[in-house]
Design a protein around this motif. Structure first.
Motif, PDB file in Angstrom:
ATOM      1  N   CYS A 206      14.769 -40.535  13.843  1.00 26.08           N
ATOM      2  CA  CYS A 206      14.353 -41.942  13.817  1.00 26.08           C
ATOM      3  C   CYS A 206      15.307 -42.823  13.009  1.00 26.08           C
ATOM      4  CB  CYS A 206      12.943 -42.056  13.250  1.00 26.08           C
ATOM      5  SG  CYS A 206      11.717 -41.164  14.228  1.00 26.08           S
ATOM      6  N   GLU A 207      15.218 -44.117  13.288  1.00 27.89           N
ATOM      7  CA  GLU A 207      16.024 -45.112  12.582  1.00 27.89           C
ATOM      8  C   GLU A 207      15.218 -45.813  11.485  1.00 27.89           C
ATOM      9  OE1 GLU A 207      17.603 -45.310  16.935  1.00 27.89           O
ATOM     10  OE2 GLU A 207      16.821 -47.198  16.183  1.00 27.89           O
ATOM     11  N   ARG A 208      13.930 -46.031  11.757  1.00 24.91           N
ATOM     12  CA  ARG A 208      13.032 -46.616  10.755  1.00 24.91           C
ATOM     13  C   ARG A 208      11.735 -45.819  10.743  1.00 24.91           C
ATOM     14  NH1 ARG A 208      10.981 -52.018  11.300  1.00 24.91           N
ATOM     15  NH2 ARG A 208      11.054 -51.725  13.568  1.00 24.91           N
ATOM     16  N   LEU A 209      10.956 -45.978   9.686  1.00 26.42           N
ATOM     17  CA  LEU A 209       9.683 -45.277   9.632  1.00 26.42           C
ATOM     18  C   LEU A 209       8.671 -46.074   8.821  1.00 26.42           C
ATOM     19  CD1 LEU A 209       9.502 -42.635   6.867  1.00 26.42           C
ATOM     20  CD2 LEU A 209      11.709 -43.655   7.373  1.00 26.42           C
ATOM     21  N   THR A 210       7.417 -45.899   9.186  1.00 23.29           N
ATOM     22  CA  THR A 210       6.295 -46.422   8.405  1.00 23.29           C
ATOM     23  C   THR A 210       5.593 -45.238   7.742  1.00 23.29           C
ATOM     24  OG1 THR A 210       5.837 -48.485   9.591  1.00 23.29           O
ATOM     25  CG2 THR A 210       3.956 -47.381   8.617  1.00 23.29           C
ATOM     26  N   VAL A 221      10.441 -48.588   6.048  1.00 23.59           N
ATOM     27  CA  VAL A 221      11.805 -48.549   5.509  1.00 23.59           C
ATOM     28  C   VAL A 221      12.764 -47.970   6.557  1.00 23.59           C
ATOM     29  CG1 VAL A 221      11.061 -48.277   3.114  1.00 23.59           C
ATOM     30  CG2 VAL A 221      11.441 -46.244   4.514  1.00 23.59           C
ATOM     31  N   PRO A 222      14.055 -48.303   6.476  1.00 26.57           N
ATOM     32  CA  PRO A 222      15.044 -47.594   7.290  1.00 26.57           C
ATOM     33  C   PRO A 222      15.214 -46.173   6.782  1.00 26.57           C
ATOM     34  CG  PRO A 222      16.131 -49.139   5.796  1.00 26.57           C
ATOM     35  CD  PRO A 222      14.655 -49.371   5.657  1.00 26.57           C
ATOM     36  N   VAL A 223      15.627 -45.263   7.671  1.00 28.56           N
ATOM     37  CA  VAL A 223      15.779 -43.858   7.287  1.00 28.56           C
ATOM     38  C   VAL A 223      16.782 -43.705   6.141  1.00 28.56           C
ATOM     39  CG1 VAL A 223      16.762 -41.668   8.101  1.00 28.56           C
ATOM     40  CG2 VAL A 223      14.988 -42.789   9.424  1.00 28.56           C
ATOM     41  N   GLU A 224      17.800 -44.572   6.105  1.00 27.36           N
ATOM     42  CA  GLU A 224      18.794 -44.473   5.031  1.00 27.36           C
ATOM     43  C   GLU A 224      18.154 -44.618   3.648  1.00 27.36           C
ATOM     44  OE1 GLU A 224      19.258 -46.784   7.634  1.00 27.36           O
ATOM     45  OE2 GLU A 224      20.336 -45.236   8.736  1.00 27.36           O
ATOM     46  N   ALA A 225      17.034 -45.340   3.589  1.00 30.24           N
ATOM     47  CA  ALA A 225      16.361 -45.529   2.296  1.00 30.24           C
ATOM     48  C   ALA A 225      15.835 -44.209   1.744  1.00 30.24           C
ATOM     49  CB  ALA A 225      15.221 -46.540   2.445  1.00 30.24           C
ATOM     50  N   LEU A 226      15.457 -43.280   2.650  1.00 28.84           N
ATOM     51  CA  LEU A 226      15.023 -41.962   2.194  1.00 28.84           C
ATOM     52  C   LEU A 226      16.177 -41.222   1.535  1.00 28.84           C
ATOM     53  CD1 LEU A 226      12.860 -40.639   5.181  1.00 28.84           C
ATOM     54  CD2 LEU A 226      12.049 -41.692   3.071  1.00 28.84           C
ATOM     55  N   LYS A 228      18.850 -42.442   0.197  1.00 25.35           N
ATOM     56  CA  LYS A 228      19.325 -43.105  -1.019  1.00 25.35           C
ATOM     57  C   LYS A 228      18.223 -43.249  -2.064  1.00 25.35           C
ATOM     58  CE  LYS A 228      22.738 -45.746   1.620  1.00 25.35           C
ATOM     59  NZ  LYS A 228      23.129 -47.098   2.099  1.00 25.35           N
ATOM     60  N   ARG A 229      17.001 -42.792  -1.732  1.00 28.09           N
ATOM     61  CA  ARG A 229      15.838 -42.887  -2.625  1.00 28.09           C
ATOM     62  C   ARG A 229      15.508 -44.352  -2.961  1.00 28.09           C
ATOM     63  NH1 ARG A 229      16.440 -38.032  -1.508  1.00 28.09           N
ATOM     64  NH2 ARG A 229      15.813 -36.295  -2.868  1.00 28.09           N
ATOM     65  N   GLN A 230      15.772 -45.247  -2.008  1.00 34.83           N
ATOM     66  CA  GLN A 230      15.480 -46.670  -2.220  1.00 34.83           C
ATOM     67  C   GLN A 230      14.093 -46.981  -1.659  1.00 34.83           C
ATOM     68  OE1 GLN A 230      18.850 -48.466  -0.268  1.00 34.83           O
ATOM     69  NE2 GLN A 230      20.145 -48.320  -2.081  1.00 34.83           N
ATOM     70  N   LEU A 231      13.082 -46.566  -2.407  1.00 34.15           N
ATOM     71  CA  LEU A 231      11.699 -46.651  -1.940  1.00 34.15           C
ATOM     72  C   LEU A 231      10.879 -47.463  -2.929  1.00 34.15           C
ATOM     73  CD1 LEU A 231      11.444 -42.861  -1.095  1.00 34.15           C
ATOM     74  CD2 LEU A 231      11.809 -44.696   0.548  1.00 34.15           C
ATOM     75  N   SER A 232      10.010 -48.324  -2.402  1.00 31.82           N
ATOM     76  CA  SER A 232       9.232 -49.187  -3.289  1.00 31.82           C
ATOM     77  C   SER A 232       7.875 -48.584  -3.652  1.00 31.82           C
ATOM     78  CB  SER A 232       9.018 -50.558  -2.631  1.00 31.82           C
ATOM     79  OG  SER A 232       8.329 -50.425  -1.401  1.00 31.82           O
ATOM     80  N   ALA A 233       7.343 -47.701  -2.794  1.00 33.52           N
ATOM     81  CA  ALA A 233       5.999 -47.161  -3.021  1.00 33.52           C
ATOM     82  C   ALA A 233       6.068 -45.793  -3.700  1.00 33.52           C
ATOM     83  CB  ALA A 233       5.249 -47.049  -1.698  1.00 33.52           C
ATOM     84  N   GLU A 234       5.271 -45.606  -4.725  1.00 31.09           N
ATOM     85  CA  GLU A 234       5.216 -44.337  -5.436  1.00 31.09           C
ATOM     86  C   GLU A 234       4.747 -43.216  -4.508  1.00 31.09           C
ATOM     87  OE1 GLU A 234       5.505 -41.390  -8.180  1.00 31.09           O
ATOM     88  OE2 GLU A 234       6.331 -43.419  -8.257  1.00 31.09           O
ATOM     89  N   TYR A 235       3.829 -43.536  -3.593  1.00 27.24           N
ATOM     90  CA  TYR A 235       3.327 -42.521  -2.666  1.00 27.24           C
ATOM     91  C   TYR A 235       4.454 -41.966  -1.788  1.00 27.24           C
ATOM     92  CZ  TYR A 235       0.911 -40.342   1.251  1.00 27.24           C
ATOM     93  OH  TYR A 235       0.509 -39.450   2.215  1.00 27.24           O
ATOM     94  N   THR A 236       5.360 -42.840  -1.344  1.00 23.62           N
ATOM     95  CA  THR A 236       6.487 -42.384  -0.515  1.00 23.62           C
ATOM     96  C   THR A 236       7.392 -41.454  -1.313  1.00 23.62           C
ATOM     97  OG1 THR A 236       6.415 -44.513   0.639  1.00 23.62           O
ATOM     98  CG2 THR A 236       8.344 -43.143   1.009  1.00 23.62           C
ATOM     99  N   ARG A 237       7.609 -41.776  -2.587  1.00 21.71           N
ATOM    100  CA  ARG A 237       8.430 -40.898  -3.436  1.00 21.71           C
ATOM    101  C   ARG A 237       7.761 -39.531  -3.607  1.00 21.71           C
ATOM    102  NH1 ARG A 237       9.981 -45.923  -5.871  1.00 21.71           N
ATOM    103  NH2 ARG A 237       8.112 -46.021  -7.180  1.00 21.71           N
ATOM    104  N   GLN A 238       6.454 -39.537  -3.775  1.00 19.81           N
ATOM    105  CA  GLN A 238       5.721 -38.272  -3.900  1.00 19.81           C
ATOM    106  C   GLN A 238       5.805 -37.465  -2.604  1.00 19.81           C
ATOM    107  OE1 GLN A 238       1.759 -39.405  -5.015  1.00 19.81           O
ATOM    108  NE2 GLN A 238       2.341 -40.081  -7.067  1.00 19.81           N
ATOM    109  N   LEU A 239       5.726 -38.166  -1.488  1.00 21.40           N
ATOM    110  CA  LEU A 239       5.821 -37.495  -0.186  1.00 21.40           C
ATOM    111  C   LEU A 239       7.194 -36.850  -0.013  1.00 21.40           C
ATOM    112  CD1 LEU A 239       3.746 -37.310   2.171  1.00 21.40           C
ATOM    113  CD2 LEU A 239       5.026 -39.149   3.291  1.00 21.40           C
ATOM    114  N   MET A 240       8.226 -37.541  -0.473  1.00 23.35           N
ATOM    115  CA  MET A 240       9.586 -36.989  -0.391  1.00 23.35           C
ATOM    116  C   MET A 240       9.717 -35.726  -1.228  1.00 23.35           C
ATOM    117  SD  MET A 240      12.701 -39.577  -0.062  1.00 23.35           S
ATOM    118  CE  MET A 240      13.601 -38.068   0.241  1.00 23.35           C
ATOM    119  N   VAL A 241       9.188 -35.769  -2.431  1.00 21.49           N
ATOM    120  CA  VAL A 241       9.249 -34.594  -3.325  1.00 21.49           C
ATOM    121  C   VAL A 241       8.511 -33.418  -2.689  1.00 21.49           C
ATOM    122  CG1 VAL A 241       8.512 -33.663  -5.543  1.00 21.49           C
ATOM    123  CG2 VAL A 241       9.535 -35.940  -5.428  1.00 21.49           C
TER     124      VAL A 241
END
Length: 249
Positions: A206-210, A221-226, A228-241
């Protein structure tokens, strides 16, 4: 520019429970758009409400500039939008041959030259004509999902909704199915909306994701944000971890 798919403030209620709580998103023409989140976050409900398998109580749905409400969809909608389900064992009729499974949508939508279309559909998903008169119980999980993809593509849709299309398959087969889907998207200039709990799959496709949580869209966010860890929501950061899994120091 009009979006291929636009959802505004979509609300899906089951008695007193909001499975979708005023979700909004836009998917551009030719885009591959991902929806991620934990189980129960509303990802599949969003796809089901889009296709009319579930009803939404308020909000709006627009596909190629046409508006739809509740559960009512017309034949033109299903020419434009097709869905591939998560379970390749449950989505194919066990008493129908592959030929019948592929013939039925062609008949419904009034296509001609059906033999050539069926042969071409099987070829496109990497299955030869030898599979045409088999039943689904004679196929492996990967082969069934290829048939499900062929059935979706055979009516020449513009938008493909993918509900965890590889999660029920062995890891060795997953990459083959994802590559098949990506090739079909390029060849047909399709728009994808892909639901997955796997951020790796979404990052690849994908190019973008919700990101969804508890029936709500947390951020888009765009996939590149994942990466580069350029995420505004704490939940998204937790999901990445969580998606990176266990790492031994």
């Amino acid at each position: 520019m009009t979006a291929a798919l636009s959802i505004r403030d979509m609300l899906v209620m089951y008695e007193d429970f909001a499975a979708l709580n005023r979700v909004s998103l836009d998917v551009n023409f030719g885009e591959s758009f991902g929806i991620v989140g934990e189980s129960g976050s509303g990802k599949s409900t969003l796809l089901r409400a889009t296709t009319g398998l579930a009803s939404f109580q308020s909000g709006s749905l627009t596909v190629n500039g046409r508006s739809y409400s509740g559960r009512k969809r017309d034949k033109e909608f299903y020419r434009t939008v097709q869905m591939v389900f998560q379970d390749p064992y449950g989505s194919l009729h066990p008493r129908q041959t592959v030929d019948r499974l592929l013939l039925e949508p062609l008949t419904i939508h009034g296509f001609d030259n059906v033999d050539a279309r069926i042969a071409r559909a099987l070829d496109e998903v990497g299955l030869g004509s030898g599979f045409r008169f088999r039943y689904s119980h004679q196929l492996s999980g990967g082969q069934r999902q290829r048939i499900a993809i062929a059935r979706a593509l055979i009516v020449e849709p513009k938008i493909l909704l993918l509900d965890e299309p590889t999660s029920a398959l062995d890891a060795s087969i997953q990459a083959e199915i994802l590559n098949l889907l990506e090739q079909a998207r390029r060849d047909r200039n399709l728009t994808f909306v892909m639901v997955s709990h796997d951020l790796g799959v979404i990052s690849h496709m994908c190019e973008r994701l919700t990101v969804m949580k508890s029936g709500e869209a947390v951020e888009t966010v765009p996939v590149e944000a994942l990466e580069k860890r350029q995420l505004s929501a704490e939940y998204t950061r937790q999901l990445m971890v969580a998606s990176e899994g266990f790492r031994r120091d």
